[in-house]
Design a protein around this motif. Structure first.
Motif, PDB file in Angstrom:
ATOM      1  N   CYS A  70       0.901  -1.300   0.166  1.00 42.28           N
ATOM      2  CA  CYS A  70      -0.153  -0.117  -0.127  1.00 42.28           C
ATOM      3  C   CYS A  70       0.921   1.264  -0.118  1.00 42.28           C
ATOM      4  O   CYS A  70       0.489   2.230  -0.757  1.00 42.28           O
ATOM      5  N   ARG A  71       1.835   1.363   0.762  1.00 45.93           N
ATOM      6  CA  ARG A  71       2.919   2.290   0.750  1.00 45.93           C
ATOM      7  C   ARG A  71       3.496   2.518  -0.617  1.00 45.93           C
ATOM      8  O   ARG A  71       3.580   3.676  -1.134  1.00 45.93           O
ATOM      9  N   LEU A  72       4.077   1.418  -1.075  1.00 50.03           N
ATOM     10  CA  LEU A  72       4.924   1.495  -2.308  1.00 50.03           C
ATOM     11  C   LEU A  72       3.718   1.920  -3.498  1.00 50.03           C
ATOM     12  O   LEU A  72       4.047   2.878  -4.512  1.00 50.03           O
ATOM     13  N   LEU A  73       2.313   1.502  -3.512  1.00 49.93           N
ATOM     14  CA  LEU A  73       1.166   1.942  -4.321  1.00 49.93           C
ATOM     15  C   LEU A  73       1.240   3.421  -4.287  1.00 49.93           C
ATOM     16  O   LEU A  73       1.118   4.361  -5.155  1.00 49.93           O
ATOM     17  N   ALA A  74       1.047   4.039  -3.069  1.00 53.29           N
ATOM     18  CA  ALA A  74       0.813   5.315  -2.793  1.00 53.29           C
ATOM     19  C   ALA A  74       2.135   6.106  -3.337  1.00 53.29           C
ATOM     20  O   ALA A  74       1.761   7.331  -4.084  1.00 53.29           O
ATOM     21  N   GLU A  78       1.991   8.840  -6.589  1.00 48.50           N
ATOM     22  CA  GLU A  78       2.292  10.149  -6.369  1.00 48.50           C
ATOM     23  C   GLU A  78       3.540  10.619  -7.529  1.00 48.50           C
ATOM     24  O   GLU A  78       3.494  11.731  -8.027  1.00 48.50           O
ATOM     25  N   CYS A  79       4.385   9.458  -7.636  1.00 49.81           N
ATOM     26  CA  CYS A  79       5.203  10.003  -8.680  1.00 49.81           C
ATOM     27  C   CYS A  79       4.832   9.926 -10.148  1.00 49.81           C
ATOM     28  O   CYS A  79       5.525  10.439 -11.017  1.00 49.81           O
ATOM     29  N   SER A  80       3.656   9.262 -10.260  1.00 50.08           N
ATOM     30  CA  SER A  80       2.896   9.213 -11.656  1.00 50.08           C
ATOM     31  C   SER A  80       2.144  10.387 -11.667  1.00 50.08           C
ATOM     32  O   SER A  80       1.167  10.458 -12.726  1.00 50.08           O
ATOM     33  N   ARG A  81       1.948  11.235 -10.746  1.00 50.46           N
ATOM     34  CA  ARG A  81       0.905  12.428 -10.677  1.00 50.46           C
ATOM     35  C   ARG A  81      -0.520  11.706 -10.607  1.00 50.46           C
ATOM     36  O   ARG A  81      -1.230  12.531 -11.514  1.00 50.46           O
ATOM     37  N   ILE A  82      -0.725  10.831 -10.247  1.00 51.21           N
ATOM     38  CA  ILE A  82      -2.289  10.453  -9.844  1.00 51.21           C
ATOM     39  C   ILE A  82      -2.783  10.388  -8.470  1.00 51.21           C
ATOM     40  O   ILE A  82      -2.064   9.636  -7.695  1.00 51.21           O
TER      41      ILE A  82
END
Length: 151
Positions: A70-74, A78-82
């Protein structure tokens, strides 16, 4: 609407990390432990829903895996600006009985059985990114691991 390629990049990042030997659950490879979970329930698949922190078949032992992914997904969102709130599906599915794929012969006792990991990320129900990878694993066996470390 998030671009499909950005969602696919997130799925690829999750998939690559998940299939890695660094994917640890209680000191052991998480995929081997999830294989044992599937075997215990007589199922060939395990599905992890990162948004609801639930597994099918259900298991309480996966909380560390959910927290990490879940942390990696977030982070990847964020890095993908989604915006994380735009993600409606974040699912990791493991199939421990996939159709066999062509391969030169291998030492099954050492490598284990074939498996596939499929990561699906959807945002607002309009876009979907998917990544798939394959590998080999055996069910987790703490006694066998202990014997290997002693000898």
């Amino acid at each position: 609407m998030p671009a499909k390629k950005r969602l696919t990049n997130i799925a690829n990042g999750l998939c690559g990390s998940f299939i890695s030997r660094n994917n640890d659950l209680d000191g052991y490879w998480a995929i081997g432990k999830l294989r044992s979970l599937a075997d215990q329930h007589g199922q060939a698949t395990v599905v992890l829903d990162l948004l609801t922190s639930s597994t099918q078949p259900s298991s309480a032992q996966c909380s560390d895996v959910f927290e990490r992914y879940c942390r990696l997904l977030a982070t990847l969102a964020e890095c993908s600006r989604i915006p994380f709130a735009d993600i409606t599906v974040a699912r990791i599915a493991l199939d421990f009985a996939p159709p066999p794929w062509p391969r030169a012969s291998y030492y099954k006792l050492q490598w284990g059985d074939q498996f596939t990991v499929t990561v699906t990320i959807e945002a607002d129900g309009r876009a979907m990114g998917m990544a798939r990878d394959t590998g080999y694993c055996r069910p987790h066996d703490a006694a066998r691991k202990k014997n290997l470390l002693i000898s």
